[in-house]
Enzyme design. Sequence first.
Site, short mmCIF file in Angstrom:
data_model
loop_
_atom_site.label_atom_id
_atom_site.label_comp_id
_atom_site.label_asym_id
_atom_site.label_seq_id
_atom_site.Cartn_x
_atom_site.Cartn_y
_atom_site.Cartn_z
N TRP A 85 44.17 64.07 42.39
CA TRP A 85 44.66 63.09 42.24
C TRP A 85 45.01 61.46 43.32
O TRP A 85 44.70 60.43 43.37
CB TRP A 85 44.97 62.32 40.84
CG TRP A 85 46.00 62.59 40.94
CD1 TRP A 85 47.57 62.55 40.28
CD2 TRP A 85 46.39 64.50 39.60
NE1 TRP A 85 48.06 63.07 40.07
CE2 TRP A 85 47.80 63.95 39.66
CE3 TRP A 85 45.46 65.06 39.30
CZ2 TRP A 85 48.23 65.36 39.64
CZ3 TRP A 85 46.32 65.94 38.70
CH2 TRP A 85 47.87 66.37 38.52
N GLU A 89 47.07 60.13 34.88
CA GLU A 89 48.34 60.08 33.99
C GLU A 89 48.32 59.98 32.40
O GLU A 89 48.81 60.59 31.98
CB GLU A 89 48.24 58.15 34.49
CG GLU A 89 49.53 58.06 35.51
CD GLU A 89 50.54 58.48 36.03
OE1 GLU A 89 51.38 58.62 34.61
OE2 GLU A 89 50.82 57.90 36.96
N LEU A 105 43.96 71.16 26.31
CA LEU A 105 45.21 69.98 26.84
C LEU A 105 46.26 69.85 26.09
O LEU A 105 47.00 69.14 25.40
CB LEU A 105 44.32 69.20 27.41
CG LEU A 105 44.13 68.62 28.79
CD1 LEU A 105 43.76 67.88 29.76
CD2 LEU A 105 45.55 69.26 29.83
N TYR A 164 54.72 52.65 29.73
CA TYR A 164 54.64 53.48 31.40
C TYR A 164 53.18 54.03 32.01
O TYR A 164 52.80 53.79 32.86
CB TYR A 164 54.43 54.73 30.67
CG TYR A 164 54.60 55.62 31.52
CD1 TYR A 164 55.63 55.84 32.90
CD2 TYR A 164 53.66 56.55 32.34
CE1 TYR A 164 54.93 56.53 34.31
CE2 TYR A 164 53.46 57.76 32.74
CZ TYR A 164 54.34 57.28 34.22
OH TYR A 164 54.19 58.57 35.50
N ASP A 220 58.91 57.66 33.77
CA ASP A 220 58.11 59.24 33.52
C ASP A 220 59.32 59.92 32.92
O ASP A 220 60.50 59.67 33.28
CB ASP A 220 57.05 59.66 34.18
CG ASP A 220 57.53 60.12 35.70
OD1 ASP A 220 58.60 60.05 35.63
OD2 ASP A 220 57.20 60.94 35.79
N CYS A 251 64.71 67.64 41.72
CA CYS A 251 66.01 67.49 40.48
C CYS A 251 65.74 68.07 39.25
O CYS A 251 64.57 67.36 37.99
CB CYS A 251 66.13 66.17 40.04
SG CYS A 251 67.59 65.56 39.03
N CYS A 258 68.91 68.20 47.87
CA CYS A 258 68.93 67.22 47.63
C CYS A 258 68.87 65.92 48.44
O CYS A 258 69.54 65.61 49.11
CB CYS A 258 69.02 66.95 46.57
SG CYS A 258 69.29 65.13 45.31
FE1 SF4 Z 1 69.08 65.91 40.64
FE2 SF4 Z 1 69.49 65.24 43.75
FE3 SF4 Z 1 71.93 63.99 42.23
FE4 SF4 Z 1 71.07 67.21 41.90
S1 SF4 Z 1 72.04 65.68 43.71
S2 SF4 Z 1 71.43 65.96 40.48
S3 SF4 Z 1 69.14 66.92 42.87
S4 SF4 Z 1 69.70 63.86 41.98
#
Ligand code: SF4
Length: 361
Positions: A20, A33, A76, A116, A134, A188, A198
């Site tokens: 998409w 969505e 689904l 949302y 979300d 994350c 991260c």
């Molecule tokens: Fe999430 Fe990044 Fe924080 Fe780790 S450092 S908890 S991956 S936002």
Amino acid sequence: MSFVKLLLDWYAKNARELPWRSRQSAYRTWVSEIMLQQTQVETVIPYFEAWMVRFPDIKSLAVADEQEVLALWEGLGYYSRARNMHRAARILVTELDGELPQTPEALQRLPGIGPYTAAAIASIAFGADVPAVDGNIHRVLSRLFNITIPARSTEGEKIIWKLAQENLPVGKGGTYNQALMDLGASICTPANPSCDSCPVSRDCLAFEQGVQEERPVKLPRKKGPHYLVTAAVIQRDGRVLLAQRHNNSLLGGLWEFPGGTLEEGDANLEACLKREIQEELGVDIRVGTPFGDYKHAYTHFKITLYAFLCELLSKEEPQPLASQALEWVYVEDLEDYPMGKVDRLIANRLAKELTDGELPG
Ligand code: SF4
């Protein structure tokens, strides 16, 4: 907060390739969505692609037959999503020249579009500077800002939406929302977040305190009930009886093998099934061989469904007393009738046993 620049730089290089996104339009964003609600990206992709082949635009969806819409959605789950999208497409064609409106307020007036989804469409497709929180964004912000109250509580929701709004860079709402979504989906993650790779770890308060695995703080979980359910595979002249569920019920519009839930007064499963069939179809049956038991978890409850091969004893035709239609269907045609997961398993077993010559006549 400086995490936003780091986040957007990371996203510019690492955005997920999704069907998409490859060719963006408001319609494609809307469909994706809706499909992504409660459903994993990997599951959605083949459905999205098949949908776009059959319904490439709002007009083609609006003129489609509801049974065909439900058939494409089969598997689904949460079928009201498909029915609402179909209804919304018809409204758009008759009232808005077949175009989606651009503001979250106007989008929310359409069936099936909540705050949302409206924010996601408005920001991604029309560039509105509104946050769309979300599940992924919820988790990322709970960790980045180390929210210590249950994130799904009313207060927690308020704080997270406010943080999403306050940090949104002007003119970049869609990119910001998608970048946060992607960070949550790929780095994350709910379990074992990859904090070492991260891009925003420098600014993450939960990471700083080593509590990222404990965020978001969860609300105490309520255990849903578990129901025992029966279903009758009533056979006649090589066909089986299907009932179509009322549109406004769970799995509305889908077809099923008739039956119902075991109640306290029922002596056993067979007695339950005879009672249910009398109540729902107004006829008597003989309950024969068991035809498998099937477990399934819905959002708020679980079922174990026991199916039986059955024979009609009454001379009268069954009546749709608790459904919107009844049909006698050849086993080889069952695949044309959209069904929920459990009923499809029964239908598939019937088709297989018919092919193998094992189905009693
Ligand atoms: Fe999430 Fe990044 Fe924080 Fe780790 S450092 S908890 S991956 S936002």
